[in-house]
Motif scaffolding. Structure first.
Motif, PDB file in Angstrom:
ATOM      1  N   GLU A  91       0.961  -1.099   0.045  1.00  0.00           N
ATOM      2  CA  GLU A  91       0.023   0.205  -0.051  1.00  0.00           C
ATOM      3  C   GLU A  91       0.885   0.938   0.054  1.00  0.00           C
ATOM      4  O   GLU A  91       1.892   1.248   0.853  1.00  0.00           O
ATOM      5  CB  GLU A  91      -0.838   0.040   1.252  1.00  0.00           C
ATOM      6  CG  GLU A  91      -1.565  -1.093   1.485  1.00  0.00           C
ATOM      7  CD  GLU A  91      -2.911  -1.274   0.448  1.00  0.00           C
ATOM      8  OE1 GLU A  91      -3.186  -0.238  -0.083  1.00  0.00           O
ATOM      9  OE2 GLU A  91      -3.435  -2.383   0.237  1.00  0.00           O
ATOM     10  N   ARG A  93       0.936   5.718  -0.229  1.00  0.00           N
ATOM     11  CA  ARG A  93       0.420   6.979  -0.479  1.00  0.00           C
ATOM     12  C   ARG A  93       1.173   8.024  -0.516  1.00  0.00           C
ATOM     13  O   ARG A  93       2.048   8.419   0.383  1.00  0.00           O
ATOM     14  CB  ARG A  93      -0.462   7.172   1.008  1.00  0.00           C
ATOM     15  CG  ARG A  93      -1.018   8.489   1.137  1.00  0.00           C
ATOM     16  CD  ARG A  93      -1.660   8.685   2.541  1.00  0.00           C
ATOM     17  NE  ARG A  93      -2.810   7.923   2.713  1.00  0.00           N
ATOM     18  CZ  ARG A  93      -3.285   7.611   3.980  1.00  0.00           C
ATOM     19  NH1 ARG A  93      -2.816   8.379   4.932  1.00  0.00           N
ATOM     20  NH2 ARG A  93      -4.159   6.569   4.121  1.00  0.00           N
ATOM     21  N   ARG A  97      -2.468  10.727  -3.316  1.00  0.00           N
ATOM     22  CA  ARG A  97      -3.024   9.434  -4.081  1.00  0.00           C
ATOM     23  C   ARG A  97      -2.847   8.355  -3.031  1.00  0.00           C
ATOM     24  O   ARG A  97      -1.765   8.120  -2.491  1.00  0.00           O
ATOM     25  CB  ARG A  97      -2.358   9.187  -5.262  1.00  0.00           C
ATOM     26  CG  ARG A  97      -2.634  10.131  -6.542  1.00  0.00           C
ATOM     27  CD  ARG A  97      -1.832  10.082  -7.543  1.00  0.00           C
ATOM     28  NE  ARG A  97      -1.740  11.006  -8.506  1.00  0.00           N
ATOM     29  CZ  ARG A  97      -0.624  11.420  -9.125  1.00  0.00           C
ATOM     30  NH1 ARG A  97       0.497  10.916  -8.852  1.00  0.00           N
ATOM     31  NH2 ARG A  97      -0.646  12.554 -10.027  1.00  0.00           N
ATOM     32  N   ASP A  98      -3.691   7.182  -2.983  1.00  0.00           N
ATOM     33  CA  ASP A  98      -3.395   5.948  -2.313  1.00  0.00           C
ATOM     34  C   ASP A  98      -3.668   4.947  -3.501  1.00  0.00           C
ATOM     35  O   ASP A  98      -4.920   4.928  -3.990  1.00  0.00           O
ATOM     36  CB  ASP A  98      -4.791   6.050  -1.286  1.00  0.00           C
ATOM     37  CG  ASP A  98      -4.633   6.940  -0.218  1.00  0.00           C
ATOM     38  OD1 ASP A  98      -3.823   6.191   0.952  1.00  0.00           O
ATOM     39  OD2 ASP A  98      -4.933   7.955  -0.254  1.00  0.00           O
ATOM     40  N   TYR A 115       5.713  10.419   2.148  1.00  0.00           N
ATOM     41  CA  TYR A 115       4.883   9.170   1.933  1.00  0.00           C
ATOM     42  C   TYR A 115       4.865   8.306   2.737  1.00  0.00           C
ATOM     43  O   TYR A 115       5.338   8.433   3.895  1.00  0.00           O
ATOM     44  CB  TYR A 115       5.478   8.714   0.378  1.00  0.00           C
ATOM     45  CG  TYR A 115       6.550   7.755   0.373  1.00  0.00           C
ATOM     46  CD1 TYR A 115       6.856   6.503   1.207  1.00  0.00           C
ATOM     47  CD2 TYR A 115       7.692   8.493  -0.070  1.00  0.00           C
ATOM     48  CE1 TYR A 115       7.976   5.908   1.100  1.00  0.00           C
ATOM     49  CE2 TYR A 115       8.947   7.729   0.022  1.00  0.00           C
ATOM     50  CZ  TYR A 115       9.098   6.693   0.660  1.00  0.00           C
ATOM     51  OH  TYR A 115      10.339   5.812   0.686  1.00  0.00           O
TER      52      TYR A 115
END
Length: 321
Positions: A91, A93, A97-98, A115
């Motif tokens: 995951e 980020r 944005r993810d 991030y």
């Protein structure tokens, strides 16, 4: 070109968190690490410098990494990480944005922006670290590709991820081969990103992207032609000179600047070879009629004079020999 290896196997439980923080900072850049259980954490990391690219293999239990503003404030170099998850999803980020990147994909991370990066299951990652100046030689505005997931299972993307993962254990030890392989790896990355960006309406239209790539390819193939000019490029590509300038204006560079930069890059690559020709010959080969001007422009772009750059690499060849 040796492999630098790190492991928690022989580190006392109370010291593992601190040890791994140092390992990660030295390999990539400073990050805030969060462990599921620091005392029982296990991690293994191997790194190899392959020309202009640092390639590493990172195997750990679930982890979270954060690049925070305090890590960036004192940083002098702009760098990118390209991560290829091999075992479980990650995951990520950044820039609002993810995204989730599964095995079979890859993503870019900007080192000069905060991030968060994590995975909830044990993972095996292939990670490339590339400086911004090196990546920009092949890819205009790489920032636009960050925090997006790219297909690394088919086409050029599949070729890039296969090459990146196989180059680590098979890379030859000599500096000359490493420079060539590293640049090929960056070329594949750039080709993969450009090919996949055509489908993104937020980038540029596929027609304009194709015209720009064709013009760039024509320029790189004609660097030793003293007649190389914007007029020659537009005629060869079958487009107007005005449209050609619009294409490069969208990349924040003029056609003449791009020609000059590519000639300097080609000259630098010649200087990296063992027993390169005289500097004056290299300058004239790539369209610089004045050696003093060539030296001034070379130093402005690479931070060293051509003679200083040649001497540094000749010393590297003698050492590796």
């Amino acid at each position: 070109m040796t492999v630098t290896a790190h492991s928690t196997d022989r580190i006392a439980p109370a010291q593992r968190a601190g040890h791994w923080n140092t390992v990660i900072a030295d390999t990539y850049f400073p990050l805030q690490l969060t462990f599921r259980d620091a005392a029982t954490f296990q991690g293994h990391l191997e790194r190899r410098e392959i020309g202009p690219v640092s390639v590493s293999r990172l195997r750990t239990e679930p982890m979270q990494y954060e690049r925070r503003p305090r890590h960036i404030s004192g940083a002098s170099d702009e760098e990118y990480l390209i991560t290829i998850p091999r075992r479980s999803p990650v995951e990520f980020r950044q820039l609002g944005r993810d995204v989730r990147c599964d095995p079979g994909g890859f993503l870019l991370e900007r080192g000069d922006e905060p991030y968060k990066f994590s995975y909830g299951a044990p993972n095996d990652l292939c990670v490339l670290k590339v400086s911004k100046p090196v990546l920009c030689e092949k890819l205009r505005h790489p920032d636009r590709f960050c925090a997006k997931v790219f297909d690394g299972s088919t086409g050029v993307g599949g070729l890039f991820t296969m090459y990146a993962q196989n180059i680590f254990p098979q890379a030859p030890p000599d500096s000359k081969s490493a420079q060539v392989l590293g640049r090929q790896l960056i070329e594949l990355l750039a080709l993969s990103l450009d090919a996949q960006s055509d489908a993104d309406d937020g980038v540029r239209s596929s027609v304009r992207a194709a015209h720009l790539r064709r013009a760039e390819d024509m320029i790189r193939a004609s660097l030793s032609n003293p007649a190389l000019s914007p007029e020659m490029v537009s005629d060869a590509c079958g487009i107007s000179k005005r449209y050609l300038h619009e294409l490069f204006s969208g990349a924040n560079v003029t056609v003449s600047q791009y020609i000059r930069e590519q000639r300097l890059i080609a000259a630098r690559n010649i200087l990296e070879l063992p027993n390169p020709p005289p500097i004056a010959e290299i300058a004239y080969r790539y369209g610089f009629s004045d050696q003093a001007q060539f030296s001034r422009l070379f130093k402005a772009m690479f931070g060293q004079t051509p003679s200083g750059y040649r001497a540094r690499h000749e010393g590297g060849f003698r050492k590796s020999a």
